[in-house]
Every structure is written in C-alpha cells, then in structure tokens.
Scaffold this active site. Structure first.
Site, short mmCIF file in Angstrom:
data_model
loop_
_atom_site.label_atom_id
_atom_site.label_comp_id
_atom_site.label_asym_id
_atom_site.label_seq_id
_atom_site.Cartn_x
_atom_site.Cartn_y
_atom_site.Cartn_z
N GLU A 179 0.50 -1.27 0.18
CA GLU A 179 -0.07 0.40 0.11
C GLU A 179 0.34 1.13 -0.43
O GLU A 179 0.37 1.99 -0.56
CB GLU A 179 -0.83 0.34 1.51
CG GLU A 179 -2.02 0.76 0.95
CD GLU A 179 -3.18 1.06 2.34
OE1 GLU A 179 -3.68 -0.25 1.81
OE2 GLU A 179 -3.51 1.77 2.51
N GLU A 223 2.12 1.76 -3.46
CA GLU A 223 0.60 1.91 -4.05
C GLU A 223 0.91 3.44 -4.09
O GLU A 223 0.66 4.55 -5.21
CB GLU A 223 -0.13 1.97 -4.02
CG GLU A 223 -1.73 1.46 -5.16
CD GLU A 223 -2.88 0.98 -4.39
OE1 GLU A 223 -2.90 0.55 -3.40
OE2 GLU A 223 -3.47 1.52 -5.35
N CYS A 250 -8.89 -2.72 3.40
CA CYS A 250 -8.17 -3.04 5.18
C CYS A 250 -9.76 -3.36 5.64
O CYS A 250 -10.10 -4.54 5.84
CB CYS A 250 -7.22 -3.49 6.23
SG CYS A 250 -6.11 -2.03 5.73
N SER A 308 -7.35 2.07 -2.05
CA SER A 308 -6.40 1.70 -2.43
C SER A 308 -6.32 -0.04 -2.99
O SER A 308 -7.84 -0.79 -2.46
CB SER A 308 -5.38 1.05 -1.25
OG SER A 308 -4.20 -0.07 -1.37
N LYS A 320 -15.29 -10.02 7.91
CA LYS A 320 -14.48 -10.60 7.81
C LYS A 320 -15.36 -11.81 6.64
O LYS A 320 -14.69 -12.41 6.29
CB LYS A 320 -13.89 -10.67 8.27
CG LYS A 320 -12.65 -10.21 8.64
CD LYS A 320 -11.25 -9.61 7.29
CE LYS A 320 -10.81 -8.00 7.78
NZ LYS A 320 -10.33 -7.50 6.55
N GLU A 341 -15.84 -10.69 3.27
CA GLU A 341 -15.22 -11.01 2.79
C GLU A 341 -14.75 -11.90 1.93
O GLU A 341 -14.06 -12.08 0.45
CB GLU A 341 -14.23 -9.78 3.45
CG GLU A 341 -12.98 -9.89 2.85
CD GLU A 341 -11.60 -8.62 3.40
OE1 GLU A 341 -11.55 -7.78 3.33
OE2 GLU A 341 -11.56 -9.65 4.41
N GLU A 355 -14.70 -12.41 -5.84
CA GLU A 355 -13.25 -12.64 -6.60
C GLU A 355 -11.63 -13.13 -5.58
O GLU A 355 -10.68 -13.37 -6.01
CB GLU A 355 -12.46 -10.72 -6.84
CG GLU A 355 -12.96 -10.85 -5.92
CD GLU A 355 -14.21 -9.15 -5.42
OE1 GLU A 355 -15.94 -10.78 -5.87
OE2 GLU A 355 -14.30 -8.52 -4.75
N CYS A 358 -10.48 -2.14 14.51
CA CYS A 358 -10.78 -3.59 14.58
C CYS A 358 -10.68 -3.84 16.61
O CYS A 358 -11.14 -4.83 16.56
CB CYS A 358 -9.62 -4.10 14.40
SG CYS A 358 -9.22 -3.20 12.09
#
Lengths: 665, 630, 166
Positions: free
Chosen positions: A278, A281, A298, A318, A357, A360, A365, A500
């Site tokens: 990241e 990037e 994230c 990102s 999560k 996710e 993908e 988190c």
C-alpha cells in the site's frame, strides 16, 4: 462551587453528567435500561430506568437532566414493582430459549429479569413467531428475541450512517427490518455487525461458523491452519475473566493447537505485507499526483460501503487486498509446497475481531477454481466458545509462539488493529521518502487518539492525512472530498468505533474503558516487539525475493491486489418501465441520478419511451431507469444493450434505438 | 396593506342591499346528506324566477353594490348534522332540516319570496312534537354558548370579507401593531385560556416558554390531527371558519416571534384540508399573511401538511416527527417543543379549537372571556355529543356545565334500546375519547372542567362525549376502546405496546367468559403500570376507559368473571342459557339434572334458569326433549 | 393507453413530484402521498427510487411508509370502500355493516382486497362525521346512517355500473 444531588439520600457530586442515569452509574447504582446508550441519541422507550424525583414523581432517568439539590430515589416499592411488570411484559413475547441462545451469557434481558427476581410471567404470548433472517453470511436476526429498544437501528443510522435497518410497521407489529422486509444479505448492510454488538439480547447475533471448523478439524483430511488478527489477542481474555486488554497471544496459540489447528500464523505478518504494497502504491500515486487521496481498503465494511455509496471514489481506494485476504492468497500459494499438503486439503481459518470478514472471504474474486483463499472466518467470540466447548482452561495454558514464516510480524502489522494503526504503519514505512522525522520510540502521535476524525499534516504540509472510524464520519469526510472542500493524501477508514479492537466479533463491550484498554494494550504490544517497521520484517523481504519480486509487481498484483465495483443498495431493484423480465430484449437503462437528471436524462427517457411506443417497438426493448452513479460527471449516462453512452444526447439515443429496433424488426 | 375597516364597511354596505340571505350547510355531514344538490337546486330555482342572486359577496366587487334579492352561501358545519341538510333563511331566522331537492320549489315560493313557514321542514322536538322556527328557539342551540363555533355555520368559509365583516383579523392587526410579544403572552395568561386538545395547559404560559427561547427561527404548529373517534370539532372549525385558525396562528406567531407555521390536518378530512389551504391562499393574496404583516415588518407564512393516518400523531412530539418526514413516534419530554421542537427550533403547538378561540379572547377582552366557565377553566368548550342521545352533534358550552344539562337538555335525552327517549335508560357517558373515562349517573351533576374531570379518572381530552344507554355492556365498551388504543399504539415504548395488548387480551377473556378474578387483578395492575410508565400522553391515558369502568362498573366485570354472565346480554359468549316459556312443558327433567340448582319451576309450568347461579354446563340443554332450552 | 406509455407517464409524474417537493428529505410524507395517488399504492422499486433521490436509506422510507395506515405497499382494488369504526359508529352498529360487507365480498380483517382487484374494503378510524353514524365511504362518497342492507345496495350499484361498462 460543587453541586450535589441526593440519590437515595446520599450526596453525589454532579459534574457534567447529562442525565440521572449517568449520575447514578457514577454513584455505583446500575439502573436497568435497554434503550439508553451513551453514544447514541436519546430514545426513552423501555421505561425501565424510571426513578422518583422529589416534587416531580416518576421520571425516566435517561432523559432527565439533574438539577442542583435534586433528590432521587432509585428503588422504591413502586419502582421495583413497575420494573417487574414491564420486564414481564417483554418476557411474554420473548422467545425464552436461553440455553440455546449464543447471547445467554451476556443477555441484558436475562440479567435484568434475574436481578428483579422475576419467577413467573403472568402475561401471555400475543405474537406469532416470525421467521429468522438467515440470509446474511455474517449475522442472524431473530425477531422473536427483539425487545425493540432500537439500539441497532440508531447505531446503524447515527454512527454508521447507513440505515440498513429501521423500524417498520406500527404498534403490535413494530419490528426491526431491512427495506421491504428483505434479508440483510439483499440490502445495503455492510456487515459491520455493530447492531449485534449493541443488541441487549440475542435478537441479532453473529452467524456461527464453528461447526464448519470442527468438521474440518475432525475430518482427518483437512490440514487446518489459523491466522489470527492483531485485535483478537487483546480481547479474547475477556471471555475468560482476564482484565480487558490483557494480551493473551501465547495462551491463545496454545489453545488453538490443542483444538487441533496444525499451524498458527499471524495476520500481522500479512499486514506488514499490506504496508509494503500500500505504501508503494501510495508513493507512486503521490509522485504522479493521481487518484489522491488514497483510501485504505483493509476494512471490508468500508469497502462495501464505498462500493454502494461512493462509486466515484472507487478509483481512490487502494487496490491492496486486506491483510486477511493477502494472507489467504499467500497461504494457498506457498503453504501446500512448504508443508507438503495438497492445495485442496489446506484449510485456512481466520480468527477475526470482525463480522464483515465473513462476507469478505466469500467475495467471488477471492476464490479460484472453487478454492477460496480463506475458507472460513471465526470471530474472537466464536474462538472463545470453541475453547470453552473443548473444556480448555485458557488461563492455565503455557504460552506458545506462532509458526514461521507467516507467524512473524513487526509492530507495524500489530497496530493495524487500532484506528490510526494502518496510517501509522504506512508512515513508518514511507517516512524516509517524505523526510518525516520518526521519533525514537517510533510513535507517530499525530494519528493516534479516539476521536472519530483525526487529521495530520506532515512533511511541511506535503502529506495530509485523515483517520476516521465510524462510517458516518467517513461519509462526512467523503462528501467533503467529493465536493473539493477537503483535500488529503491518505485517508484511513475503519467502520467500527476504535477500529478493529472495537469490532463486532469481539466480546461484547460494556463501556468505553474496555475498548480503550484494548487499544492501549495493542500499542503496548508494538512497543515490546523487536521490530516496528514492515520493511524490517525478514520474512516479508524473503517473500519478495522468492515469490513476489518487488512491491506492486505483476505477481504481487495477481496475488495481493483486487478491484472494486459499484453496487446497488438494494438487490434487484431497478425501476423498470417497460418489458421487464424478458431476457431476449434489448436492455436500455437510463441513469436518473441527480447529476444525469440535471443534464436532461429524464427528458431523454421520456422521449425514448414515447418513440418506442409510437413505433410499436415495445416487444424489442426492456427499458428502465436506474442510478448508475450518483454524481458522475459524465452524464447523462445511458446503456443500450452492452454499450454505455456518456454525455448522451437525444438524437444520438434516438438513432441507436432505431438501429437496434431495425436489426430486430 | 389591507384596510380591514374599509373591507368591513364595504361588505356590510353590499350586504344591506340583499333582501334575503340563505345559508346552506356544506359541512361534511350535510354534504353526505346531499346539501350540495340542495344548494344548486335552490340557486337555479331562485334564478328561474328572475330574482337577482349572488353567491359570493365581495367587498371590492362593485357589482355587489347593487341590490340583490338573494345572497346565498354554503357554510361550514352547523353542528346539528343529524337533521341535515340544513337551510337557514335570514333575516327571518328560519331553519329547515332534512331538506331535499323536491322541497326547493316550496321553499323559494313560501319562505324566500314570501315570509311564510313550511311547518313540516321545521325542527320538531322528538318528545313533545313541538315545532321550532330556527336557531334562536331550538333548545339544542339556545342552551349552548357558541363562542369558538359562533361563526362556524354562519359565515361563508371561503369568503374572507365576510370573516372580516364579522370582526375577523382585527385581533391579529392589534397583535401586530399594538402589542408586544410580552404583552400578548401576559394577556393570554390572564385570560386563563387552556389548551382544548387534551392536557389543558395554559396557552399564554406555553407561548411564554417559547418566547423566552432565544432563537431566530421559531414555529407555530396547529394540531388538526383530531384522531379521537367521536370528536369532530376541529374538523368543523377548519371547514367552517378556517380564517379564525389562521388568525389564531398569527397571534401566536406574534407572541413568540415565529415566522413560519404549519397546519397539520388528518387525511381523513379532505374538505378541511381544501378549506384551510384556500383560506391561507386568500389571506396571502389579501396581504394579511406575508412578509410585512399590517406594516409591522413581521413575517408569517403557513404551510399545510396532511397526515397519513396515525392517531398517535395527535401527540405533539409525534406530530412534529411526522412533519419532519419521520415515523410519527413521540419523543421523551423534556426537551419540550417550546425549547426544541420542529426541526430542533422552539415551537408552539396549539390545537385547532384553541387557536380559533385566540382571536375571540382578544375581541371579547379578558373579563368577558372569563365571565363564562369556571375560574380555573374559563370560557367555553366544544363537545361532540354522540351515541344514544336524541340530538347528536357539536355543542359548545361554558366550562362548568353539567353532564345532565348536556345530555338531557341540549342532547334532548337518552335513547333507549328501542330508540325511544327515556332518561332512565342512561347508563354512562364516555368523555374525552379513547383516552377518557366512563362516567356514571353519579357524575351527572359534576360541573365539567379540566380539573373536575381529572379528579374522577376522566379527561376533557378533545371533547368527545359518547352517551351510552343501559343496553351497553361496559366491559365490552372498555374492550372496544382498548382495541382502538392498542391498534393505534405507535409501538415505541414497552408499556403501551405490550401493556395495551395484554390488557386487550384480558378484556377479551372477560367478554368471552374466560376471565377469572385474577384476570381483573392483573388487568388493574397492568392498567396502572401503563398509565404511570408510558412515554407519551396517549399511552398514559390509554388505560383510562378500563380503569374507570373497573372503578365504576366493578359489579359488571364481576358478573362476567364470577357468574359468567353479561348483565346487558351484549357479550354473546356470556348470554345466559334460558328456557323458552312457550315451548317448555314443565317436565322438570332439566331441574333434576342441573348440578347447581339454578332451575326452578313447578310441574307443568314453564321453568326458569337463574343466570347468576347457572354455570352453563349445558346439561339441561341436552336433556330437554322439547328443545325449549338454549 | 398502453402499458409502456402508462409506466412512462407515471414515472414522469414521480419526477415531477420529487421536483415539486424539492427532493427534500423532510417532505417524505407528502411525496409518498402524491406518489401513491399516482400508482394507487407504493411499488417497491419506486420507493427505492425515491429513497435514492432523497438521499435516505430505503429502510427508513420503508419504515415511514409502513407506519402510516394511509400508505399501502400492496395494490388496492378499483373501488375502495371504507367503513368508519369510530366510537360513534361503533355504538350505532358499524360492526353489523362491516360483517355484511366482508361476507358479501368474501374478505376478512386481514384480506382486504378481492382477488379480482375490484374492491378493497377497510375499516378506518373516525372520519369525524359522527352525527351521521354509522358512516360508509364508497369511492369518496359518504353515506350516512347506513344499514347492512344499504351497504350491500351500494355494492350492487357498483356491480351494475361495472356490468354496463363491460
């Protein structure tokens, strides 16, 4: 002058408490309530918190401001009787399946009922059972246990700014519902799970994936490994009567091995990897001055939120996958060979503080050829429950350490669990490039703290950062960014309060101090670690040497990056105006979002319909209105078949429609 | 700037040139009975005879300044809906009821061209049969003290000139040009005017609270969400005299410093919505409402919002939520609307009747206003008299009037189950709608006001007054009201949502014969809990019908649960088993099988069952060979 | 008017309504009222469209629409019959009329629209025409002091008209 209030005839110092309830808590009197939540707006519906104020009679303590010299009684005969009656009324329609309820240990209704000594419910059940909502990967809603306190509704609206659920219907039929009574899975819920965290009963709970994990462990075929997110280690202990925030990494690893996990790794390792990717990037974008600010990616709740609400900012997110998914990708790529296990048999379990999560890891993908990078996600709570189920006494275990190489992390990866942690980790990585002086203790105080929006300007104003938690705060910030009112280089977004550590998969938080203890502990963990910068992690460097080549390489992109797409807030809801449902027709969609609308899309739509009507072409087209993206600058946007036309004009569309009709006539 | 005096003089001059004034009631009730057809037929019949007719006398209309034979208007509700359609002919003061199109020719011929009476169209006293000529004589009207309703049913609600000619908007002018906000609050505090919508809070004091708030933006809201079944005075005022509400709002706005107002009207009242909208438009067009009211530099505009069908929106905080586009759920007070109301701004909410009285208070002056009513509840109050009573309709009486006067005199007496007037059949009167309490014969002579009613477990509420005769079962009545409040509970707070439902279930048990003495005990306890702990006024008052009937008709409840018997035989499940004396042969078989000795009778004589002893086991029914028992 | 044109017409109306109320979140109720006027009920996809246009969550709009009894998320029948069940009407015998109508149309308290979408029958809270109790409203026309027989006559009248038009 100090001001005093008398609670049960004893003086209590009144400082800045806004209501009697808070004041009573200070005086160590816990007045029962379901609907009072210090971080949410006043609701005043459960009526349990009534107290008697001299001269005023019974008032609800949550909504009554103290005044100097006020005299309050909190447990008169009348009050106790009324509270009992009210709780009995609630219990009459509450599905009392406590032994089967995952919130049994932490249920406010059960607690209050016990405290009031209710041994019989004199009222009867008056409502029919309603079906549970089992559609979501992350959450289960059971309306039969709901006390309609509205905490979930207000959290979703006021803190998260989403409003995926609200009250529906009236009176007896009031229920908390997603739009049109749909499942959470079909609406704009981002799966942050904070509704479950604030629910006083078991009406919204985290969906359990414990059975899948036991199955994998017991199958004998699967090679089950765990990755543990940073925030888990500072909260798990709470389920075993350890003080809030106590670091339980070693004991937790031991417990996982006893449970049957073959390897135990650290998500902080892949967080280090995220930092490298990241930061690179970002540096590249910053040097080109494009797609700024960069938003962190994230947090899966934030990602889904952005996909739903800020399609125009998706390019700024990102492209890095979250640490969980980076771990999964690397694990499935490397571990089969390193451990000598078939890829199909490697079973990756994430232990996460997070409910989103779970969603996710199921995103398409992140699966290839039917093999998911991460097989299943357990929350901190679920892990605690598994440990209890197996009868393991966590407190008595000798601490063990993580497995290498993916169990080795620096402090940079560990602080990911706190709001501001990702930013700080990236800064530590990129400090050299921006000439930011890194203090001796590597603490970048600028991005730490607990307020919902924190801003920092570094490197002589060359580097502007913002850290937000709570999606409502993100919404405010995004609106400013979109309007040009605010400019940043990096924006970190975490959906949950505190990041988190305050995730909805963690043990239920009862007060702010508890959350703060976790945060402090995580920063402390960083301090005690040997390394603090991601680039110093030798195993990360080895990974680049052996597999990834260099940051943002082609291989890195394949394994560690992803792409985002605009999502509709409600599934299958498009305003079809003619010919819906006919698959073979030419699909015409006209965006009528504000910006396209202002540019005349409605007129085009109306005239197109008229044209189709006049020429009797109805059989060829399925015409509908849609919101492709709210404030897109290329409007009017119209799609005909598989073509998308920006800056559409009426003659242009007329011609295309005629052509499409012509080929079909 | 409108010159009210000029409008008034010009209108009166035009009016004097009209020989006759014919008023056809065009309230919802009369319209339903066909008054619009009556109006049209009358107009045509008059025109056919070559008489000069006008239907809209405007002060600025020079054509109006010529002589007209007939000036015809459609008025708002005159209150006496039962007798509608109503036609009044002035100056003779003739009131005709139940007018049908076929009566028109005769009316024109006899009473408009000439001054003769048509006996059969007059109101006849249902008992004595005596005919009355008009309002000035009919006891239904003469016993009332019409103040707020005075112009209702008398003026053309769509003609602002007529309102002004009757003294309208002069109070508003005074308020904006001669009074300070403080003066106004003081004046209304002194008048003792209390809110007519329910609680009876001092209007002047309410305004003062809002005035004290330092805020540039303030609102005045007119609560026209009249949801209490059986009450329709607000509808009548909005339909019959909308300008009085506007004027009241203007004065309130001046008193607190508000520049924007809302009128919230129930969607069930389409005519009221139309009329108030039109009236606001006309007042704006005349320059009465606007940016510079009577040259004071003060601004005031009014919006109309239609409700969407929720009783709870009558509660002020719920009403505000509804205007804000939210679910109409009440919020805890404090903060009170006067501090933090609509869109978070200081807001005064008054109901329609209160606002309609506001200009009256100023017109009359404090002393005159206080000359009617009681010291603590001055002035008059409108009640909607319905149920088992000879004359139903809207009545306005001074506070302090007794139920006896209202029911037996103005109402013309109680109707028994056969529809005959029989005051002995009086059983109870439910005051204040579903939130009120049921009162009995012993309360007939209590002077009605806010405080006296509160003390006996009822409330003035919105002024619904339902008379019930002795064929009415009070348990069933309580169940009916509970069904209503339960259905209309917004569902926010636990006691109202859960408690009213539990109470309803218990009442259903009682009327179905499944209740026990414990049921009554728990019913009482639940009722008290709901009353004390509910969030809003509606929840707090929801148990009133149950608690008041439990208090005053305890024996009736006990008959239901102990003897399993409904004394009025209204509850089907508790209708006692009886022996048909015609069919019974006096075989004594039933008497012998009855396990509790409830049956008595001599051989070969018809037997009878004592319902208070009977346990309805049904043994006798199956034993009877002649099918005489059911 | 063909289905295509009707849908487009209604859609244009929705856009007009949104504009008339300045796409303001606080005007949710009048907007829904106007939209319901157009469609006779609130179709789900139109609601989502309105929510997005107003920038509120669909769940919130759904919550508002389901709170007020005036709003219907189900299509209503061609003819709408309402019976007042306010106190005055109740005391004067509305229940018998309600029972008669329900029996005639084969409806219940829960099922309020006939299968052929011809009639919707609902009980409403007080219409404020208590002087005429009990009150029946058939397609916006008020009938006072109705008996079960008169109510059934009113339905027969509609039936006859429908037959004539057919």
């Amino acid at each position: 002058m100090e001001k005093y209030i008398y609670i049960n005839d004893r003086p209590v110092l009144w400082e800045d408490e806004k209501n009697i309830l808070a004041l009573a808590r200070k005086a160590h009197i816990e007045i029962p309530t379901f609907c009072y939540h210090s971080e949410l707006s006043l609701y005043g519906a459960c009526r349990l918190c009534m107290v008697e104020v001299e001269g005023r009679g019974l008032v609800t303590s949550c909504s009554t401001e103290p005044f100097e010299g006020m005299r309050i009684k909190t447990h008169t005969r009348q009050i106790l009787k009324l509270r009992k009656t009210i709780v009995e009324m609630l219990l009459a329609n509450h599905d009392q399946e406590c032994p089967k309820c995952s919130r049994a240990d932490d249920c406010k209704l059960r607690d209050v009922s016990n405290r009031l000594g209710i041994d019989k419910v004199r009222f009867r059940k008056t409502r029919e059972r309603k079906p549970k909502d089992l559609g979501s990967e992350c959450l289960v809603r059971d309306p039969n246990k709901c006390v309609l306190c509205g905490d979930c509704v207000r959290f979703c609206d006021e803190i998260q700014g989403i409003g995926a659920i609200d009250f529906a219907a009236r009176g007896q039929n009031v229920n908390v519902a997603a739009a049109y009574g749909k499942s959470l899975a079909q609406v704009d819920c981002v799966n942050c799970g904070q509704c479950a965290a604030v629910c006083p009963t078991g009406a919204i709970v985290v969906k359990s994936h414990i059975p899948q994990v036991w199955d994998a462990i017991h199958s004998g075929e699967k090679y089950v490994v765990a990755q543990i997110a940073p925030a888990v280690r500072v909260a798990l202990g709470e389920m075993f009567k350890l003080p809030s925030g106590e670091l339980a990494t070693g004991k937790m690893i031991a417990a996982l091995r006893i449970l049957g996990f073959k390897k135990v790794f650290d998500t902080a390792f892949s967080a280090d990897l995220t930092v490298v990717e990241e930061a690179n990037e970002f540096v590249s974008r910053k040097s080109k001055g494009e797609k700024l600010p960069i938003f962190t990616s994230c947090c899966p709740a934030w990602v889904k939120y952005a996909e739903q609400s800020y399609p125009q900012l998706l390019g700024n997110l990102s492209s890095c996958r979250s640490p969980q998914q980076m771990f999964g990708a690397i694990a499935k790529e490397r571990l089969p060979q390193q451990l000598g296990v078939e890829k199909e048999k490697l079973y990756v379990v994430s232990i996460m503080p997070c409910t989103a999560k779970k969603y996710e890891c199921k995103r398409p993908e992140f699966s290839h050829d039917g093999i998911a990078d991460v097989d299943v996600v357990l929350t901190t709570q679920e892990l605690g429950r598994m440990i209890k189920e197996a009868g393991i006494d966590l407190n008595d275990l000798e601490p063990e350490s993580m497995d290498l190489p993916m169990g080795f992390a620096t402090g940079a990866g560990v602080i990911f669990g706190n709001s501001g942690g990702v930013s700080e980790a990236v800064l530590r990585y990129a400090a050299d490039k921006f000439d930011i002086p890194v203090p001796e203790n590597i603490v970048l105080q600028e991005v730490r703290g607990s307020s919902g929006l924190r801003e920092a300007s570094l490197a002589d104003g060359n580097l502007k950062m913002a850290v937000v938690h709570g999606l409502k705060n993100a919404q405010i910030l995004c609106d400013k960014i979109v309007s040009g009112e605010a400019e940043y280089d990096i924006v970190e977004v975490m959906a949950c309060p505190g990041g988190c550590t305050g995730g909805a998969g963690q043990p239920i938080v009862h007060n702010k101090a508890q959350r703060k203890a976790r945060t402090t502990s995580l920063y402390h963990a960083d301090k005690t670690m040997p390394l603090h910068r991601a680039q110093d992690n030798p195993f990360i460097n080895e990974l680049y040497e052996t597999l990834l080549e260099k940051p943002n390489s082609h291989q890195a992109h394949e394994l560690l990056h992803t792409a985002y797409k605009h999502r509709k807030r409600i599934d299958d809801d498009e305003l079809s105006l003619s010919g819906a449902g006919a698959e073979d027709r030419c699909k015409v969609r006209v965006c009528v979002g504000t910006s396209c609308y202002l540019r005349g899309s409605q007129d085009i739509l109306a005239k197109t319909l008229q044209m189709v009507e006049e020429n009797a072409w109805g059989k060829h087209f399925d015409i509908g209105a849609t919101f492709c993206s709210e404030t897109c600058d290329k409007g009017p946007t119209i799609s005909i078949g598989d073509q998308t036309i920006h800056h559409a004009t009426l003659p242009q569309i007329r011609e295309m429609i005629s052509k499409a009709a012509g080929t079909r006539e | 700037m409108p010159d009210l005096n000029k409008i008034r003089e010009s209108y009166n001059a035009a009016r004097e040139l009209c020989k006759k004034r014919v008023v056809v009631c065009a309230g919802t009730g009369c319209i339903a009975n066909g008054s619009l057809q009556v109006f049209e037929s009358l107009k045509n019949a008059v025109a056919l005879r070559g008489l000069e007719i006008t239907v809209s006398l405007k002060s600025d209309d020079t054509s109006a300044h010529k002589a007209h034979d007939v000036y015809m208007i459609g008025s708002g509700c005159q209150g006496f809906c039962q007798v509608g359609p109503l036609v009044t002919i002035e100056p003779a003061g003739i009131l005709y009821g139940h007018v049908k199109p076929e009566d028109i020719e005769e009316i024109v011929e006899k009473s408009i061209i000439n001054d003769d009476l048509i006996e059969r169209l007059l109101y006849h006293d249902p008992v004595s049969g005596k005919a009355y000529k008009g309002n000035a004589e009919i006891p239904f009207y003469t016993r009332q003290s019409r103040t707020g309703l005075k112009e209702c049913g008398h003026v053309d609600p769509e003609n602002i000139s007529e309102y002004i000619a009757h003294g309208g908007y002069f109070s508003a002018e005074a308020a904006y040009t001669r009074y300070s906000s403080q003066d106004l609050c003081k004046l209304y505090k002194e008048s003792g005017l209390r809110g007519r919508g329910g609680g009876g809070f001092s209007t002047g004091l309410k305004w003062e609270f809002a005035l004290k708030e330092d805020n540039e933006k303030k609102y005045v809201v007119c609560n026209g969400d009249e949801g209490d079944p059986g009450a329709f005075m607000d509808r009548s005022i909005l339909e019959g005299n909308p300008h009085s509400v506007i004027e009241g709002m203007m004065i309130a706005a001046r008193a607190i410093g508000a520049d924007e107002g809302y009128v919230y009207v129930r969607m069930e009242y389409p005519l009221a919505c139309t009329r108030i909208r039109k009236a606001i438009q006309v007042a704006e067009d005349c320059g009465i409402l606007g940016d510079d009211i009577f040259g004071s530099g003060k601004k005031f505009r009014i919006n109309v919002m239609e409700g969407a069908g929720a009783f709870v929106c009558g509660e002020e905080t719920a009403l505000l939520s509804s205007i804000e586009g939210k679910r109409g759920m009440p919020n805890p007070k404090p903060p009170f609307p006067a501090q933090k109301g609509l869109f978070g701004k200081p807001t005064v909410i008054n109901n329609v009747e209160t606002l309609a009285l506001v200009p009256v208070v100023m017109q009359q002056g404090v002393d005159k206003f206080r000359s009617l009513g009681t010291p603590k509840s001055p002035g008059t109050k409108t009640f909607a008299l319905t149920g088992h009573v000879a004359n139903t309709g809207l009545i306005e009486v001074p506070f302090g009037t007794t139920i006896r006067e209202i029911v037996f005199e103005i109402g013309g007496g109680v109707l028994d189950k056969d529809g005959k007037i029989n005051n002995d059949a009086f059983k109870a009167v439910q005051i204040g709608g579903p939130s009120g309490g049921c009162l009995t014969r012993e309360h007939l002579d209590i002077p009605l006001d806010f405080d006296s009613l509160g003390a006996i477990g009822a409330m003035v509420g919105s002024g619904g007054m339902v008379v019930m005769n002795d064929s009415t079962c009070m348990v069933e009545t309580a169940r009916y009201f509970m069904t209503f409040t339960q259905h209309e509970s917004c569902g926010k707070c636990v006691p109202c949502r859960e408690g009213t439902r539990q109470m309803l279930e218990m009442l259903e048990d009682v009327v179905n014969g499944d209740g026990t003495e414990e049921t009554l005990e728990l019913l009482q306890e639940a009722g008290e809990a709901v009353k004390i702990t509910s969030l809003c006024g509606l929840g707090k008052s929801a148990p009133n019908p149950v608690l008041s009937t439990l208090r005053y008709f305890r024996d009736e409840y006990e008959a239901h649960v102990k003897a399993k018997y409904c004394p009025t035989r209204a509850c089907k499940a508790l209708t006692p088993i009886s022996i048909d004396p015609q069919t019974c042969r006096g075989c004594t078989l039933c008497k012998r099988v009855c396990p509790v000795g409830a049956i008595s009778g001599e051989v070969k004589q018809a037997h009878v069952i004592d319902p208070l002893v009977c346990i309805k086991c049904g043994a006798c029914v199956s034993t009877c060979k002649f099918k005489a028992i059911s | 008017m063909s289905a295509t044109y009707a849908a487009a017409h209604s859609f244009n109306k929705v856009m007009e309504i949104l504009d008339r109320f300045e796409r303001s979140e606080t005007k949710i109720i009048p907007i829904l009222q106007a939209v319901q006027e157009e469609y006779r009920y609130l179709p789900q996809e139109v609601m989502t469209f309105i929510a997005t246009s107003l920038g509120v969550s669909p769940a919130r709009l759904y919550g508002v629409a389901t709170f007020y009894s005036h709003f219907s998320l189900e299509p209503k029948g061609k003819h709408i019959i309402k019976m007042c069940d306010g106190t005055a009407c109740h005391v004067r015998g509305s229940s018998a009329v309600i029972d008669a109508i329900r029996k005639r149309l084969n409806l219940t308290a829960k099922k309020i629209t006939t299968d052929d979408m011809m009639y919707t029958f609902e009980t409403v809270s007080c219409l404020g025409a208590c002087g005429l109790a009990p009150v029946l409203v058939v397609d916006d026309a008020i009938h006072g002091q109705v008996t079960p027989e008169q109510a059934l006559d009113a339905i027969e009248k509609i039936e006859a008209e429908e037959r004539e038009n057919a």
